[in-house]
Design a protein around this motif. Structure first.
Motif, PDB file in Angstrom:
ATOM      1  N   SER A 127      13.878 -47.616 -10.784  1.00 23.19           N
ATOM      2  CA  SER A 127      14.175 -46.163 -10.281  1.00 23.19           C
ATOM      3  C   SER A 127      15.780 -46.140 -10.659  1.00 23.19           C
ATOM      4  CB  SER A 127      13.963 -45.662  -8.951  1.00 23.19           C
ATOM      5  OG  SER A 127      14.667 -46.208  -8.216  1.00 23.19           O
ATOM      6  N   SER A 128      16.116 -44.830 -10.730  1.00 21.09           N
ATOM      7  CA  SER A 128      17.676 -44.232 -10.681  1.00 21.09           C
ATOM      8  C   SER A 128      18.212 -44.260  -9.541  1.00 21.09           C
ATOM      9  CB  SER A 128      17.852 -43.238 -11.887  1.00 21.09           C
ATOM     10  OG  SER A 128      16.956 -41.944 -11.271  1.00 21.09           O
ATOM     11  N   ASN A 129      17.379 -44.452  -8.468  1.00 18.35           N
ATOM     12  CA  ASN A 129      18.062 -44.301  -7.166  1.00 18.35           C
ATOM     13  C   ASN A 129      19.058 -45.107  -6.668  1.00 18.35           C
ATOM     14  OD1 ASN A 129      16.660 -41.775  -6.274  1.00 18.35           O
ATOM     15  ND2 ASN A 129      14.743 -43.172  -6.724  1.00 18.35           N
ATOM     16  N   PRO A 130      20.131 -44.905  -5.945  1.00 17.42           N
ATOM     17  CA  PRO A 130      21.236 -45.583  -5.655  1.00 17.42           C
ATOM     18  C   PRO A 130      20.679 -46.791  -4.469  1.00 17.42           C
ATOM     19  CG  PRO A 130      21.569 -43.599  -4.477  1.00 17.42           C
ATOM     20  CD  PRO A 130      20.454 -43.446  -5.400  1.00 17.42           C
ATOM     21  N   GLY A 131      21.472 -47.786  -4.500  1.00 15.39           N
ATOM     22  CA  GLY A 131      21.319 -48.983  -3.530  1.00 15.39           C
ATOM     23  C   GLY A 131      20.402 -50.002  -3.677  1.00 15.39           C
ATOM     24  N   TRP A 132      19.925 -49.934  -4.701  1.00 18.14           N
ATOM     25  CA  TRP A 132      18.790 -50.924  -4.995  1.00 18.14           C
ATOM     26  C   TRP A 132      19.138 -52.106  -5.940  1.00 18.14           C
ATOM     27  CZ3 TRP A 132      15.376 -51.082  -1.782  1.00 18.14           C
ATOM     28  CH2 TRP A 132      14.467 -49.879  -1.121  1.00 18.14           C
ATOM     29  N   ASN A 133      20.502 -51.804  -6.800  1.00 15.40           N
ATOM     30  CA  ASN A 133      21.048 -52.420  -7.692  1.00 15.40           C
ATOM     31  C   ASN A 133      22.109 -53.593  -7.362  1.00 15.40           C
ATOM     32  OD1 ASN A 133      19.101 -51.896 -10.078  1.00 15.40           O
ATOM     33  ND2 ASN A 133      19.941 -49.828  -9.248  1.00 15.40           N
ATOM     34  N   GLN A 134      22.278 -54.384  -8.284  1.00  9.66           N
ATOM     35  CA  GLN A 134      23.453 -55.489  -7.921  1.00  9.66           C
ATOM     36  C   GLN A 134      24.710 -54.722  -8.483  1.00  9.66           C
ATOM     37  OE1 GLN A 134      22.599 -59.252 -10.135  1.00  9.66           O
ATOM     38  NE2 GLN A 134      24.476 -60.304  -9.323  1.00  9.66           N
ATOM     39  N   ASN A 135      25.241 -54.041  -7.497  1.00 13.20           N
ATOM     40  CA  ASN A 135      26.405 -53.125  -7.940  1.00 13.20           C
ATOM     41  C   ASN A 135      27.793 -53.769  -7.270  1.00 13.20           C
ATOM     42  OD1 ASN A 135      28.586 -51.589  -8.357  1.00 13.20           O
ATOM     43  ND2 ASN A 135      27.388 -49.937  -7.552  1.00 13.20           N
ATOM     44  N   PRO A 136      28.367 -54.781  -8.187  1.00 17.05           N
ATOM     45  CA  PRO A 136      29.662 -55.688  -7.607  1.00 17.05           C
ATOM     46  C   PRO A 136      30.693 -54.548  -6.864  1.00 17.05           C
ATOM     47  CG  PRO A 136      29.719 -55.338 -10.169  1.00 17.05           C
ATOM     48  CD  PRO A 136      28.492 -54.640  -9.781  1.00 17.05           C
ATOM     49  N   SER A 137      30.553 -53.251  -7.081  1.00 15.74           N
ATOM     50  CA  SER A 137      31.491 -52.413  -6.450  1.00 15.74           C
ATOM     51  C   SER A 137      30.907 -51.763  -4.961  1.00 15.74           C
ATOM     52  CB  SER A 137      32.006 -51.097  -7.140  1.00 15.74           C
ATOM     53  OG  SER A 137      30.708 -50.501  -7.706  1.00 15.74           O
ATOM     54  N   ASP A 138      29.796 -52.135  -4.958  1.00 15.13           N
ATOM     55  CA  ASP A 138      29.134 -51.809  -3.679  1.00 15.13           C
ATOM     56  C   ASP A 138      28.177 -52.923  -3.056  1.00 15.13           C
ATOM     57  OD1 ASP A 138      27.825 -50.522  -1.351  1.00 15.13           O
ATOM     58  OD2 ASP A 138      26.429 -49.414  -2.765  1.00 15.13           O
ATOM     59  N   LYS A 139      29.044 -53.866  -2.423  1.00 11.37           N
ATOM     60  CA  LYS A 139      28.559 -55.019  -1.842  1.00 11.37           C
ATOM     61  C   LYS A 139      27.692 -54.583  -0.263  1.00 11.37           C
ATOM     62  CE  LYS A 139      30.142 -58.519  -4.627  1.00 11.37           C
ATOM     63  NZ  LYS A 139      29.180 -59.340  -5.228  1.00 11.37           N
ATOM     64  N   ARG A 140      27.510 -53.627  -0.099  1.00 16.79           N
ATOM     65  CA  ARG A 140      26.989 -53.197   1.211  1.00 16.79           C
ATOM     66  C   ARG A 140      25.870 -52.335   1.133  1.00 16.79           C
ATOM     67  NH1 ARG A 140      32.006 -52.283   5.742  1.00 16.79           N
ATOM     68  NH2 ARG A 140      33.277 -54.033   4.740  1.00 16.79           N
ATOM     69  N   ASN A 141      25.024 -52.619   0.081  1.00 15.12           N
ATOM     70  CA  ASN A 141      23.857 -51.814  -0.160  1.00 15.12           C
ATOM     71  C   ASN A 141      22.388 -52.624   0.182  1.00 15.12           C
ATOM     72  OD1 ASN A 141      23.303 -53.377  -2.446  1.00 15.12           O
ATOM     73  ND2 ASN A 141      23.854 -51.954  -3.851  1.00 15.12           N
ATOM     74  N   ARG A 142      21.381 -52.284  -0.257  1.00 20.84           N
ATOM     75  CA  ARG A 142      20.055 -52.851   0.427  1.00 20.84           C
ATOM     76  C   ARG A 142      19.852 -53.928  -0.733  1.00 20.84           C
ATOM     77  NH1 ARG A 142      19.329 -47.478   0.337  1.00 20.84           N
ATOM     78  NH2 ARG A 142      18.809 -47.163  -2.018  1.00 20.84           N
ATOM     79  N   TYR A 143      20.352 -53.941  -1.730  1.00 22.00           N
ATOM     80  CA  TYR A 143      20.317 -55.268  -2.765  1.00 22.00           C
ATOM     81  C   TYR A 143      20.999 -56.619  -2.072  1.00 22.00           C
ATOM     82  CZ  TYR A 143      20.831 -58.760  -6.321  1.00 22.00           C
ATOM     83  OH  TYR A 143      21.173 -59.932  -7.014  1.00 22.00           O
ATOM     84  N   TRP A 144      22.290 -56.141  -1.675  1.00 23.89           N
ATOM     85  CA  TRP A 144      22.983 -57.216  -1.127  1.00 23.89           C
ATOM     86  C   TRP A 144      22.508 -57.872   0.144  1.00 23.89           C
ATOM     87  CZ3 TRP A 144      25.322 -60.102  -4.591  1.00 23.89           C
ATOM     88  CH2 TRP A 144      26.014 -59.319  -5.658  1.00 23.89           C
TER      89      TRP A 144
END
Length: 303
Positions: free
Chosen positions: A179-196
């Motif tokens: 999906s295109s929804n935020p929080g699920w992906n390995q985003n190096p600029s957001d280390k506090r999301n559901r993926y991490w």
């Protein structure tokens, strides 16, 4: 009370036609909709009821818990925007508590802020979930935190007891990445999301000491506080050292932050009654792991 591992799977033949209920959660959902641009506020009452039903009436594992044993939690959803009918943007605070053996005290065990909930919800929408495929974002979000809550709770009762729950949460993340929804992906600029968070709990060997700390702090620490305070204080100290061990290798990980967000107030109160030598050692470690709460930890030494 220690959560049982094995439960009776079969009832007598006379009751074979009745389903065995095995709900594990007891969540309260609160929705703050003051920022929502809509006159139809009934949708939020329906949303609250639907989300609570989804979390509390579903069987998340084969383990059957008595009503008083179910994991208590709060889900505070703040609606930030409603760009169109049925589409919502929100921030969410997830909290769960764990009973402490031999007392009426409930210890905050999960305290996590998720700032990127984007989901669709319409009146009377059926909430369907399949752990093996992505159906929609709202049931993936709710299910993800159900499994995270279960995993952390089980980790606190037995060493790494939450493995199967964290595996499922990790699978939900993988499925939701389509999906295109935020929080699920390995985003190096957001280390506090559901993926991490899921990655730290299930995939990261560096973070294993934090998982071990959940067990040592709660089962070998808090649960012994009234019967064996000397051992209890020592184990709480050792748990804090495990957090430091992980933090030295991977500073400011979301799992370390989440642990301290849940425990900082409690630690500062409990350790005030510990022996001075232990308090001094604990404060030295705490100031390295969680310097933002330095004043709180220094107060430990005042007794």
């Amino acid at each position: 009370m220690i959560r049982p591992v094995v439960y009776l799977l079969f009832l007598c033949l006379s009751m074979a036609s009745f389903p065995v209920l095995s709900q594990q959660l007891n969540f309260t959902v609160t929705i703050n909709s003051e920022r929502a641009k809509t006159q139809d506020t009934d949708i939020f009452d329906q949303m609250k009821s639907a989300f609570e039903q989804f979390l509390n009436a579903r069987n998340w594992s084969d383990t059957e818990l008595k009503p008083q044993e179910r994991i208590k939690g709060n889900l505070l959803i703040t609606i930030n925007d409603m760009p169109q009918v049925g589409l919502f943007s929100a921030t969410v605070q997830i909290q769960t508590v764990r009973p402490v053996y031999g007392s009426n005290y409930e210890s905050l065990i999960l305290n996590f802020a998720d700032r990127n909930w984007t989901f669709e919800y319409t009146e009377s929408q059926p909430l369907e979930f399949n752990q093996y495929s992505y159906l929609n974002n709202i049931t993936s979000l709710l299910s993800y935190y159900a499994y995270i809550a279960l995993g952390i709770d089980y980790d606190s009762f037995s060493p790494r007891g939450g493995d199967s729950f964290f595996e499922t949460a990790n699978n939900i993340v993988a499925n939701a990445q389509q999906s295109s929804n935020p929080g699920w992906n390995q985003n190096p600029s957001d280390k506090r999301n559901r993926y991490w968070l899921a990655n730290d709990l299930y995939n990261s060997q560096v973070m294993v000491p934090v998982r071990d700390a959940y067990y040592l702090y709660h089962r070998k620490g808090l649960d012994l506080l009234t019967t064996n305070p000397t051992e209890s204080y020592q184990n709480i100290l050792e748990a804090i050292k495990l957090i430091q061990e992980a933090n030295q290798v991977q500073p400011n990980s979301i799992l370390t932050i989440s642990f301290m967000d849940a425990k900082s107030d409690e630690i500062s109160k409990i350790l005030k009654a510990a022996p001075m030598e232990l308090k001094e050692e604990a404060v030295e470690v705490l100031l390295k792991v969680d310097p933002n709460n330095a004043r709180k930890y220094n107060d430990i030494l005042k007794g």
